[in-house]
Write a protein that holds these residues in place. Structure first.
Motif, mmCIF file in Angstrom:
data_model
loop_
_atom_site.group_PDB
_atom_site.id
_atom_site.type_symbol
_atom_site.label_atom_id
_atom_site.label_comp_id
_atom_site.label_asym_id
_atom_site.label_seq_id
_atom_site.Cartn_x
_atom_site.Cartn_y
_atom_site.Cartn_z
ATOM 1 N N LEU A 34 0.823 -1.207 0.000
ATOM 2 C CA LEU A 34 0.000 0.000 0.000
ATOM 3 C C LEU A 34 0.860 1.260 0.000
ATOM 4 O O LEU A 34 0.459 2.286 -0.552
ATOM 5 N N GLY A 35 2.045 1.197 0.611
ATOM 6 C CA GLY A 35 2.951 2.334 0.545
ATOM 7 C C GLY A 35 3.423 2.592 -0.870
ATOM 8 O O GLY A 35 3.517 3.748 -1.316
ATOM 9 N N SER A 36 3.705 1.525 -1.617
ATOM 10 C CA SER A 36 4.087 1.678 -3.024
ATOM 11 C C SER A 36 2.944 2.276 -3.833
ATOM 12 O O SER A 36 3.145 3.142 -4.687
ATOM 13 N N LEU A 37 1.737 1.799 -3.556
ATOM 14 C CA LEU A 37 0.571 2.328 -4.260
ATOM 15 C C LEU A 37 0.352 3.802 -3.928
ATOM 16 O O LEU A 37 0.047 4.615 -4.797
ATOM 17 N N ALA A 38 0.540 4.155 -2.668
ATOM 18 C CA ALA A 38 0.349 5.549 -2.258
ATOM 19 C C ALA A 38 1.385 6.463 -2.901
ATOM 20 O O ALA A 38 1.089 7.603 -3.252
ATOM 21 N N ALA A 191 13.542 9.568 -2.239
ATOM 22 C CA ALA A 191 14.219 8.534 -1.445
ATOM 23 C C ALA A 191 13.219 7.506 -0.939
ATOM 24 O O ALA A 191 13.508 6.299 -0.906
ATOM 25 N N HIS A 192 12.025 7.983 -0.579
ATOM 26 C CA HIS A 192 10.972 7.075 -0.138
ATOM 27 C C HIS A 192 10.566 6.139 -1.263
ATOM 28 O O HIS A 192 10.395 4.932 -1.074
ATOM 29 N N GLY A 193 10.425 6.703 -2.480
ATOM 30 C CA GLY A 193 10.057 5.872 -3.622
ATOM 31 C C GLY A 193 11.104 4.835 -3.959
ATOM 32 O O GLY A 193 10.785 3.687 -4.284
ATOM 33 N N ALA A 199 12.078 -2.412 -1.660
ATOM 34 C CA ALA A 199 11.314 -3.269 -0.757
ATOM 35 C C ALA A 199 10.385 -4.195 -1.531
ATOM 36 O O ALA A 199 10.155 -5.340 -1.126
ATOM 37 N N ASP A 200 9.830 -3.720 -2.646
ATOM 38 C CA ASP A 200 8.981 -4.578 -3.466
ATOM 39 C C ASP A 200 9.763 -5.768 -4.004
ATOM 40 O O ASP A 200 9.261 -6.886 -4.068
ATOM 41 N N VAL A 201 11.006 -5.529 -4.406
ATOM 42 C CA VAL A 201 11.852 -6.625 -4.874
ATOM 43 C C VAL A 201 12.125 -7.599 -3.731
ATOM 44 O O VAL A 201 12.077 -8.826 -3.905
ATOM 45 N N ALA A 202 12.389 -7.057 -2.541
ATOM 46 C CA ALA A 202 12.638 -7.915 -1.385
ATOM 47 C C ALA A 202 11.405 -8.741 -1.046
ATOM 48 O O ALA A 202 11.515 -9.913 -0.660
#
Length: 314
Positions: A34-38, A191-193, A199-202
């Protein structure tokens, strides 16, 4: 559980630490996705917490509520949708108070939007929360190896969905913001992105590792069970259920099977004269078919491989 149980029998125990570990991993996956989506949309950073809050609360109730009664899909769905709607209602009330305190009574937000968002968001969130809540509830009420594997396989399947159906355009958005980090509010959080993209790869790597580990463990557990049925498990023997004290003994198996035998401590040539009522350390099935987890974990690995190739080639 008897202290002489084989270690692979005790792996099914639904200890608070095991349930908490699964819950924390589910929370991490929710917040990363959800953080990636946001960041891609972009939404407020508080939106992922709002959307994940209802799901995680429902999962926590399934894992730790006192004196649990069997959880149904309908009750789990109602809990997720109700909690999401309630959170949206709280945010609506905060907005109303801010508008009223500022004296702009003519700009009161519509109540339809938060209620509609809560219902739709809760319905979407339930597709993830309900299966995992049911798996957690069944594992807690029936602490066996099969239920433990069911819960972890459900988590692996959800992690794969999060990893494969990642927010479209995240990498492209990060690359677009790199030359001019201050071009927009979204790019100010470059930097957040980048951290979310990594993190998505992890998360994808974790899903693959968990699925592969579960598939390998299930194959190993089948060999252990076959050894127990054949009397080749050192220190244990198989005995008929008649005349054996199996009260409180865990049922150890990978699928549902009607024909059962008792696994008791002792060598294969031990006789019942050594003990009037041998105590079973586990109850196992005479034979088992393939489980749904084997096919699901294979599908997880296949989808992950296809998604990886698609991102590398496209």
């Amino acid at each position: 559980m008897p202290p002489t149980s084989p270690r692979w029998v005790r792996l099914g125990a639904a200890s608070p630490a095991a349930r908490l570990t699964l819950l924390l991993l589910a929370a991490l996956g929710h917040l990363l996705f959800l953080g990636s989506l946001a960041w891609t949309v972009p939404w407020s950073i508080a939106m992922p917490i709002l959307l994940a809050g209802a799901n995680l609360t429902a999962l926590a109730l399934a894992a730790f509520r006192p004196k649990p009664r069997p959880l149904t899909a309908g009750r789990a769905l109602a809990a997720v949708v109700g909690l999401t709607t309630a959170l949206c209602a709280v945010i609506y009330l905060v907005l109303v108070l801010e508008v009223v305190s500022s004296g702009r009574h003519d700009r009161l937000p519509s109540v339809i939007l938060p209620i509609g968002f809560g219902l739709v968001g809760g319905a979407l969130g339930s597709t993830v929360a309900v299966p995992l809540a049911l798996a957690l509830d069944r594992w807690r009420r029936e602490p066996t190896l099969r239920r433990s594997l069911d819960a972890w396989a459900t988590l692996a399947s959800i992690a794969t969905v999060f990893a494969v159906v990642r927010p479209a355009g995240l990498d492209a958005a990060v690359a677009r913001c790199a030359p001019s980090p201050g071009a927009s509010m979204q790019c100010e959080r470059l930097a957040h992105g980048r951290a979310l993209a990594a993190a998505d790869v992890a998360m994808a790597v974790f899903a693959v590792a968990l699925a592969a580990g579960l598939w390998a463990f299930e194959r190993l557990a089948r060999r252990w069970l076959d050894s127990a049925r054949g009397g080749a498990l050192p220190g244990y023997r198989l005995a008929p259920m008649e005349g054996v004290d199996a009260a409180g003994s865990p049922r150890c198996g990978l699928t549902e099977a009607p024909a059962l035998h008792a696994l008791v401590a002792g060598s294969t040539d031990a006789s019942y004269r050594e003990s009037a009522t041998p105590v079973a350390v586990a109850v196992i099935a005479a034979s088992e078919d393939a489980s749904w987890r084997e096919g699901a974990m294979f599908l997880v690995l296949l989808l992950s491989a296809v998604a990886f190739l698609g991102r590398c080639l496209l």
